[in-house]
Design a protein around this motif. Structure first.
Motif, PDB file in Angstrom:
ATOM      1  N   HIS A 201      -8.313  -2.301   4.463  1.00  0.00           N
ATOM      2  CA  HIS A 201      -7.854  -2.767   3.150  1.00  0.00           C
ATOM      3  C   HIS A 201      -7.684  -4.282   3.117  1.00  0.00           C
ATOM      4  O   HIS A 201      -7.908  -4.914   2.075  1.00  0.00           O
ATOM      5  CB  HIS A 201      -6.550  -2.061   2.779  1.00  0.00           C
ATOM      6  CG  HIS A 201      -6.745  -0.643   2.342  1.00  0.00           C
ATOM      7  ND1 HIS A 201      -7.114  -0.300   1.056  1.00  0.00           N
ATOM      8  CD2 HIS A 201      -6.645   0.532   3.020  1.00  0.00           C
ATOM      9  CE1 HIS A 201      -7.237   1.015   0.965  1.00  0.00           C
ATOM     10  NE2 HIS A 201      -6.949   1.538   2.146  1.00  0.00           N
TER      11      HIS A 201
ATOM     12  N   ILE B 121       4.272  -0.714   3.565  1.00  0.00           N
ATOM     13  CA  ILE B 121       3.685   0.562   3.149  1.00  0.00           C
ATOM     14  C   ILE B 121       4.798   1.514   2.739  1.00  0.00           C
ATOM     15  O   ILE B 121       5.934   1.413   3.211  1.00  0.00           O
ATOM     16  CB  ILE B 121       2.819   1.187   4.256  1.00  0.00           C
ATOM     17  CG1 ILE B 121       3.660   1.556   5.473  1.00  0.00           C
ATOM     18  CG2 ILE B 121       1.684   0.253   4.652  1.00  0.00           C
ATOM     19  CD1 ILE B 121       2.885   2.322   6.530  1.00  0.00           C
TER      20      ILE B 121
ATOM     21  N   GLU C 260      -3.011   5.261  -1.370  1.00  0.00           N
ATOM     22  CA  GLU C 260      -3.977   4.165  -1.399  1.00  0.00           C
ATOM     23  C   GLU C 260      -4.550   3.896  -0.008  1.00  0.00           C
ATOM     24  O   GLU C 260      -5.741   3.626   0.138  1.00  0.00           O
ATOM     25  CB  GLU C 260      -3.308   2.897  -1.921  1.00  0.00           C
ATOM     26  CG  GLU C 260      -3.017   2.908  -3.409  1.00  0.00           C
ATOM     27  CD  GLU C 260      -2.291   1.651  -3.862  1.00  0.00           C
ATOM     28  OE1 GLU C 260      -2.541   1.208  -4.998  1.00  0.00           O
ATOM     29  OE2 GLU C 260      -1.474   1.113  -3.087  1.00  0.00           O
ATOM     30  N   MET C 261      -3.698   3.970   1.003  1.00  0.00           N
ATOM     31  CA  MET C 261      -4.149   3.703   2.358  1.00  0.00           C
ATOM     32  C   MET C 261      -5.290   4.625   2.761  1.00  0.00           C
ATOM     33  O   MET C 261      -6.248   4.217   3.424  1.00  0.00           O
ATOM     34  CB  MET C 261      -2.983   3.861   3.340  1.00  0.00           C
ATOM     35  CG  MET C 261      -3.334   3.470   4.767  1.00  0.00           C
ATOM     36  SD  MET C 261      -1.977   3.775   5.917  1.00  0.00           S
ATOM     37  CE  MET C 261      -0.752   2.651   5.291  1.00  0.00           C
TER      38      MET C 261
ATOM     39  N   LEU D 190       0.832  -1.192   0.000  1.00  0.00           N
ATOM     40  CA  LEU D 190       0.000   0.000   0.000  1.00  0.00           C
ATOM     41  C   LEU D 190       0.868   1.244   0.000  1.00  0.00           C
ATOM     42  O   LEU D 190       1.846   1.322   0.747  1.00  0.00           O
ATOM     43  CB  LEU D 190      -0.884   0.054   1.253  1.00  0.00           C
ATOM     44  CG  LEU D 190      -2.207  -0.691   1.311  1.00  0.00           C
ATOM     45  CD1 LEU D 190      -2.830  -0.483   2.689  1.00  0.00           C
ATOM     46  CD2 LEU D 190      -3.169  -0.250   0.223  1.00  0.00           C
TER      47      LEU D 190
END
Length: 295
Positions: free
Chosen positions: A197, A94, A33-34, A29
């Motif tokens: 997610h 991430i 996007e997170m 991610l």
């Protein structure tokens, strides 16, 4: 995603927009996007080859990229520009690309450049605070150095001198201080987003049909949802005398308003879904809402 050119923009512009430089560096991610809706993230991944976006709708992205390139020439010795950091939490990798880090003796100042509107500056977005605090978490996790301050450096594309007033940005470039959370608060928030997610990814990987109705639904905030309102107006008037959240309240106001007044229903809408979501054609939640069904 395929870039179209419905308005016949110059080839050079279309070429730039068709050759994105963005990458999340192999992470599960990115910070972008997170913060996005898990439903949208998964639908984009699943339908990437089918998606289209017109070049005219992407023009401001060029300005955003250009300002980053120009401002890099102004860096000082203690500035770190455009650095992508990676970290792993709860088994998820991430990453985030940080526009500017100013390294001082007592810690690091983290800043992000935004090409944005005057309205956005006057109504600071919670997403800015969330984004900068994830960057702060990455810096402290990776570099083991404290982050002392966060800021947004806003380039206001629609700034107008004649509109300057109270609360309006006094100049077309403004630095906005952002609230810095504790490390524990940042960690909790990141874990909460990863959980959301992960649920969406699980729904995709365990689906029993080609339907994506099992994906977690977007929240009203993610859809920029505006509720239905009822306005009490005078016959022949332009402005509403009262704007109410319920029809009952509007009827009460109508009685007080007296003769020559009426109620005007103002239907709610999901602004992002209707105008800005690239995957709405593949989204069962939007299709239900758009057809009048409850979603």
């Amino acid at each position: 995603m395929r870039v179209t050119n419905k308005f016949h923009l110059p080839e050079t512009i279309v070429n730039v927009l068709s050759r994105p430089t963005y990458t999340k560096g192999g992470a599960n991610l990115s910070v972008t996007e997170m913060l996005n809706s898990p439903r949208i993230v998964q639908l984009k991944r699943l339908h990437d080859a089918e998606l289209e976006q017109d070049a005219a709708d992407m023009v401001w992205a060029i300005f955003g990229t250009a300002i980053h390139v120009v401002l890099e020439h102004g860096k000082a010795r203690n500035h770190i520009v455009e650095e992508r950091l990676h970290a792993v939490i709860d088994g998820w990798s991430i990453s985030g690309a940080i526009d500017l880090q100013v390294v001082k003796k007592n810690g690091i100042i983290v800043s992000d450049y935004k090409t944005t509107s005057a309205w956005a500056v006057m109504n600071e977005k919670i997403e800015w605070e969330q984004q900068l605090n994830i960057y702060a978490w990455l810096v402290e996790t990776v570099k083991q150095k404290p982050v002392t301050r966060l800021s947004i450096i806003a380039l206001i594309r629609d700034w107008s001198r004649r509109d300057v007033r109270e609360n309006y940005p006094p100049a077309p470039l403004q630095e906005i201080n952002i609230n810095l959370w504790s490390y524990e608060e940042r960690t909790y928030f990141i874990r909460d987003r990863i959980s959301a997610h992960a649920a969406a990814l699980f729904a995709v990987e365990t689906r029993s049909s080609d339907s994506w109705d099992d994906l977690p639904e977007c929240t009203p905030e993610q859809m920029w949802e505006k509720p239905t309102m009822w306005a009490v107006k005078k016959v022949g008037g332009v402005r509403a005398k009262n704007v109410c959240y319920t029809e009952e309240e509007a009827n009460e106001k109508l009685e007080l308003a007296g003769k020559n007044h009426f109620i005007e229903a103002r239907p709610g809408e999901r602004t992002r879904c209707a105008n800005y979501c690239s995957v709405k054609d593949f989204c069962g939640q939007w299709k239900k809402y758009n057809s009048g069904e409850a979603a």
